[in-house]
Scaffold this active site. Structure first.
Site, PDB file in Angstrom:
ATOM      1  N   HIS A   1      83.885  87.321  47.518  1.00  0.00           N
ATOM      2  CA  HIS A   1      85.139  86.861  48.138  1.00  0.00           C
ATOM      3  C   HIS A   1      86.289  87.526  47.405  1.00  0.00           C
ATOM      4  O   HIS A   1      86.075  88.212  46.396  1.00  0.00           O
ATOM      5  CB  HIS A   1      85.228  85.329  48.066  1.00  0.00           C
ATOM      6  CG  HIS A   1      85.274  84.827  46.661  1.00  0.00           C
ATOM      7  ND1 HIS A   1      84.158  84.462  45.961  1.00  0.00           N
ATOM      8  CD2 HIS A   1      86.302  84.686  45.786  1.00  0.00           C
ATOM      9  CE1 HIS A   1      84.487  84.099  44.736  1.00  0.00           C
ATOM     10  NE2 HIS A   1      85.791  84.233  44.605  1.00  0.00           N
TER      11      HIS A   1
ATOM     12  N   GLU B   1      93.723  87.342  40.254  1.00  0.00           N
ATOM     13  CA  GLU B   1      93.672  86.113  39.452  1.00  0.00           C
ATOM     14  C   GLU B   1      93.817  86.468  37.976  1.00  0.00           C
ATOM     15  O   GLU B   1      94.668  85.944  37.272  1.00  0.00           O
ATOM     16  CB  GLU B   1      92.350  85.378  39.689  1.00  0.00           C
ATOM     17  CG  GLU B   1      92.204  84.898  41.116  1.00  0.00           C
ATOM     18  CD  GLU B   1      91.424  83.605  41.205  1.00  0.00           C
ATOM     19  OE1 GLU B   1      90.213  83.631  40.941  1.00  0.00           O
ATOM     20  OE2 GLU B   1      92.032  82.569  41.548  1.00  0.00           O
TER      21      GLU B   1
ATOM     22  N   HIS C   1      90.732  87.477  46.271  1.00  0.00           N
ATOM     23  CA  HIS C   1      91.965  86.743  45.994  1.00  0.00           C
ATOM     24  C   HIS C   1      93.104  87.728  46.147  1.00  0.00           C
ATOM     25  O   HIS C   1      93.027  88.849  45.646  1.00  0.00           O
ATOM     26  CB  HIS C   1      91.946  86.189  44.567  1.00  0.00           C
ATOM     27  CG  HIS C   1      90.788  85.269  44.297  1.00  0.00           C
ATOM     28  ND1 HIS C   1      90.862  83.909  44.460  1.00  0.00           N
ATOM     29  CD2 HIS C   1      89.519  85.529  43.898  1.00  0.00           C
ATOM     30  CE1 HIS C   1      89.698  83.363  44.163  1.00  0.00           C
ATOM     31  NE2 HIS C   1      88.847  84.328  43.818  1.00  0.00           N
TER      32      HIS C   1
ATOM     33  N   HIS D   1      90.142  79.059  52.337  1.00  0.00           N
ATOM     34  CA  HIS D   1      90.813  79.404  51.083  1.00  0.00           C
ATOM     35  C   HIS D   1      90.574  80.834  50.660  1.00  0.00           C
ATOM     36  O   HIS D   1      91.158  81.309  49.690  1.00  0.00           O
ATOM     37  CB  HIS D   1      90.464  78.441  49.952  1.00  0.00           C
ATOM     38  CG  HIS D   1      89.040  77.991  49.935  1.00  0.00           C
ATOM     39  ND1 HIS D   1      88.067  78.676  49.272  1.00  0.00           N
ATOM     40  CD2 HIS D   1      88.434  76.921  50.512  1.00  0.00           C
ATOM     41  CE1 HIS D   1      86.924  78.043  49.433  1.00  0.00           C
ATOM     42  NE2 HIS D   1      87.104  76.981  50.178  1.00  0.00           N
TER      43      HIS D   1
ATOM     44  N   HIS E   1      85.589  89.273  43.735  1.00  0.00           N
ATOM     45  CA  HIS E   1      84.621  88.555  42.909  1.00  0.00           C
ATOM     46  C   HIS E   1      83.247  88.616  43.556  1.00  0.00           C
ATOM     47  O   HIS E   1      83.055  88.056  44.641  1.00  0.00           O
ATOM     48  CB  HIS E   1      85.040  87.087  42.736  1.00  0.00           C
ATOM     49  CG  HIS E   1      86.246  86.926  41.870  1.00  0.00           C
ATOM     50  ND1 HIS E   1      87.057  85.828  41.920  1.00  0.00           N
ATOM     51  CD2 HIS E   1      86.755  87.743  40.905  1.00  0.00           C
ATOM     52  CE1 HIS E   1      88.027  85.970  41.016  1.00  0.00           C
ATOM     53  NE2 HIS E   1      87.870  87.130  40.396  1.00  0.00           N
TER      54      HIS E   1
ATOM     55  N   THR F   1      87.315  79.507  39.308  1.00  0.00           N
ATOM     56  CA  THR F   1      88.778  79.436  39.372  1.00  0.00           C
ATOM     57  C   THR F   1      89.263  78.428  40.412  1.00  0.00           C
ATOM     58  O   THR F   1      90.458  78.340  40.666  1.00  0.00           O
ATOM     59  CB  THR F   1      89.385  80.817  39.677  1.00  0.00           C
ATOM     60  OG1 THR F   1      88.985  81.215  40.993  1.00  0.00           O
ATOM     61  CG2 THR F   1      88.927  81.855  38.661  1.00  0.00           C
ATOM     62  N   THR F   2      88.333  77.710  41.045  1.00  0.00           N
ATOM     63  CA  THR F   2      88.689  76.660  42.006  1.00  0.00           C
ATOM     64  C   THR F   2      87.934  75.392  41.617  1.00  0.00           C
ATOM     65  O   THR F   2      86.925  75.464  40.910  1.00  0.00           O
ATOM     66  CB  THR F   2      88.280  77.055  43.440  1.00  0.00           C
ATOM     67  OG1 THR F   2      86.869  77.237  43.486  1.00  0.00           O
ATOM     68  CG2 THR F   2      88.973  78.325  43.895  1.00  0.00           C
TER      69      THR F   2
HETATM   70  C1  SG4 Z   1      86.534  81.015  46.348  1.00  0.00           C
HETATM   71  O1  SG4 Z   1      87.225  79.877  46.792  1.00  0.00           O
HETATM   72  C2  SG4 Z   1      85.198  81.121  47.079  1.00  0.00           C
HETATM   73  O2  SG4 Z   1      85.390  81.087  48.463  1.00  0.00           O
HETATM   74  C3  SG4 Z   1      84.250  80.020  46.631  1.00  0.00           C
HETATM   75  O3  SG4 Z   1      82.988  80.160  47.244  1.00  0.00           O
HETATM   76  C4  SG4 Z   1      84.086  80.126  45.118  1.00  0.00           C
HETATM   77  O4  SG4 Z   1      83.205  79.101  44.674  1.00  0.00           O
HETATM   78  C5  SG4 Z   1      85.418  79.945  44.462  1.00  0.00           C
HETATM   79  O5  SG4 Z   1      86.315  80.950  44.928  1.00  0.00           O
HETATM   80  C6  SG4 Z   1      85.333  80.059  42.953  1.00  0.00           C
HETATM   81  O6  SG4 Z   1      84.714  81.276  42.605  1.00  0.00           O
HETATM   82  O7  SG4 Z   1      84.549  83.385  41.493  1.00  0.00           O
HETATM   83  N1  SG4 Z   1      86.860  82.566  42.001  1.00  0.00           N
HETATM   84  S1  SG4 Z   1      85.379  82.196  41.545  1.00  0.00           S
HETATM   85  O8  SG4 Z   1      85.441  81.472  40.291  1.00  0.00           O
HETATM   86  O9  SG4 Z   1      81.527  80.575  44.212  1.00  0.00           O
HETATM   87  C7  SG4 Z   1      81.945  79.439  44.255  1.00  0.00           C
HETATM   88  C8  SG4 Z   1      82.498  79.051  47.858  1.00  0.00           C
HETATM   89  O10 SG4 Z   1      83.206  78.120  48.176  1.00  0.00           O
HETATM   90  C9  SG4 Z   1      81.132  78.291  43.811  1.00  0.00           C
HETATM   91  C10 SG4 Z   1      81.052  79.068  48.134  1.00  0.00           C
HETATM   92 ZN    ZN Z   2      87.068  84.199  43.018  1.00  0.00          ZN
END
Ligand code: SG4
Ligand code: ZN
Length: 258
Positions: free
Chosen positions: A92, A104, A94, A65, A117, A200-201
């Site tokens: 990571h 986002e 977006h 993702h 992020h 956000t996920t």
């Molecule tokens: C992304 O899917 C990352 O790959 C996730 O990392 C992350 O979840 C998720 O976004 C939500 O993060 O900063 N966008 S966000 O709110 O960091 C977490 C993992 O799957 C828990 C580890």
């Molecule tokens: Zn994120």
């Protein structure tokens, strides 16, 4: 109630409310920031970045993702109006389709081509799961990207690695990088927005102190497009990896003092 399961996007974030009740909460992320409604807060002083310049050899992964890079837990942030010190865990991104709109968060309705992020947790925690049970356990620093005519050399290790992780679950190590080289210089990080929100996920946990920096990071169109070469689990191009903006529900957005 029927159980609704899906992997991350489902590819439809609209369905997340069904996938996970928390995603229907009242303090969700991302949001659109209306700059004229952001309240200036003198307590939002500049951040102290510690060990952000530390060079590390990272593993970059297509996690189905996003692209994600684990960061050694040595880089910390404090100041910036945060209640305590937070340590970096991972970063990571977006993005959109071939360099089109993909951030986002939006600022006055403007969606940037990509958003970085850097996820941090309170210093005393050892894992994100525990941090997410604290309403202020996680601090995410969000950075926007803008198209520039010249490429950003400092992103070459990351961009080059993308070609090796096109398939979901593929990972590769990349040459030495530091968090410092991925973000604007410190004197350009004093203007930012702050609000309380969520991941956000799914599970959309409302445990995140969000910071959105005003100054974007430049990348060439070619560099931005490289992210669209990645593939979802089903082999389709990994594009549009952003959740749509969520209602503020009365939350106040603040802006830094400088
Ligand atoms: C992304 O899917 C990352 O790959 C996730 O990392 C992350 O979840 C998720 O976004 C939500 O993060 O900063 N966008 S966000 O709110 O960091 C977490 C993992 O799957 C828990 C580890
Ligand atoms: Zn994120």
């Amino acid at each position: 109630q029927t159980q609704f399961t899906c992997d991350h996007q489902c590819n439809t974030p609209e369905k997340w409310n069904h996938a996970n009740n928390a995603c229907a909460g009242k303090s969700q992320s991302p949001i659109n920031v209306v700059t004229r409604k952001a309240l200036k807060d003198e307590r939002l002083t500049p951040f102290q970045f510690t060990n952000y310049q530390q060079i590390f050899k990272g593993t970059i992964k297509n996690n189905g993702h996003s692209v994600q890079v684990g960061v050694p837990h040595v880089s910390t942030i404090s100041g910036g109006g945060l209640p305590t010190t937070y340590k970096a865990v991972q970063f990571h991104l977006h993005w959109g389709t071939n360099g089109g709109p993909g951030s986002e968060h939006t600022i006055d309705g403007e969606q940037y081509p990509m958003e970085l992020h850097i996820v941090h947790m309170k210093q005393d925690y050892t894992d994100l799961t525990t941090a997410l049970s604290d309403p202020e356990g996680v601090a995410v620093l969000g950075f926007f990207y803008e198209r520039s005519n010249s490429g950003n050399r400092k992103y070459e290790p990351i961009i080059n690695a993308l070609q090796k992780i096109k398939a979901t679950n593929a990972n590769t190590s990349f040459s030495e990088v530091s968090l410092t080289q991925l973000i604007p210089s410190e004197q350009n990080l004093t203007s930012f927005y702050r609000y309380k929100g969520s991941l956000t996920t799914p599970g959309c946990t409302e445990a995140v102190i969000w910071t959105l920096f005003e100054n974007p990071i430049p990348l060439s169109m070619e560099q931005l497009k490289a992210f669209s070469d990645l593939k979802f689990h089903d082999g389709k191009p990994m594009v549009g990896t952003f959740r749509p903006v969520q209602p503020l529900n009365g939350r106040q957005v603040f802006r830094s003092g400088s």
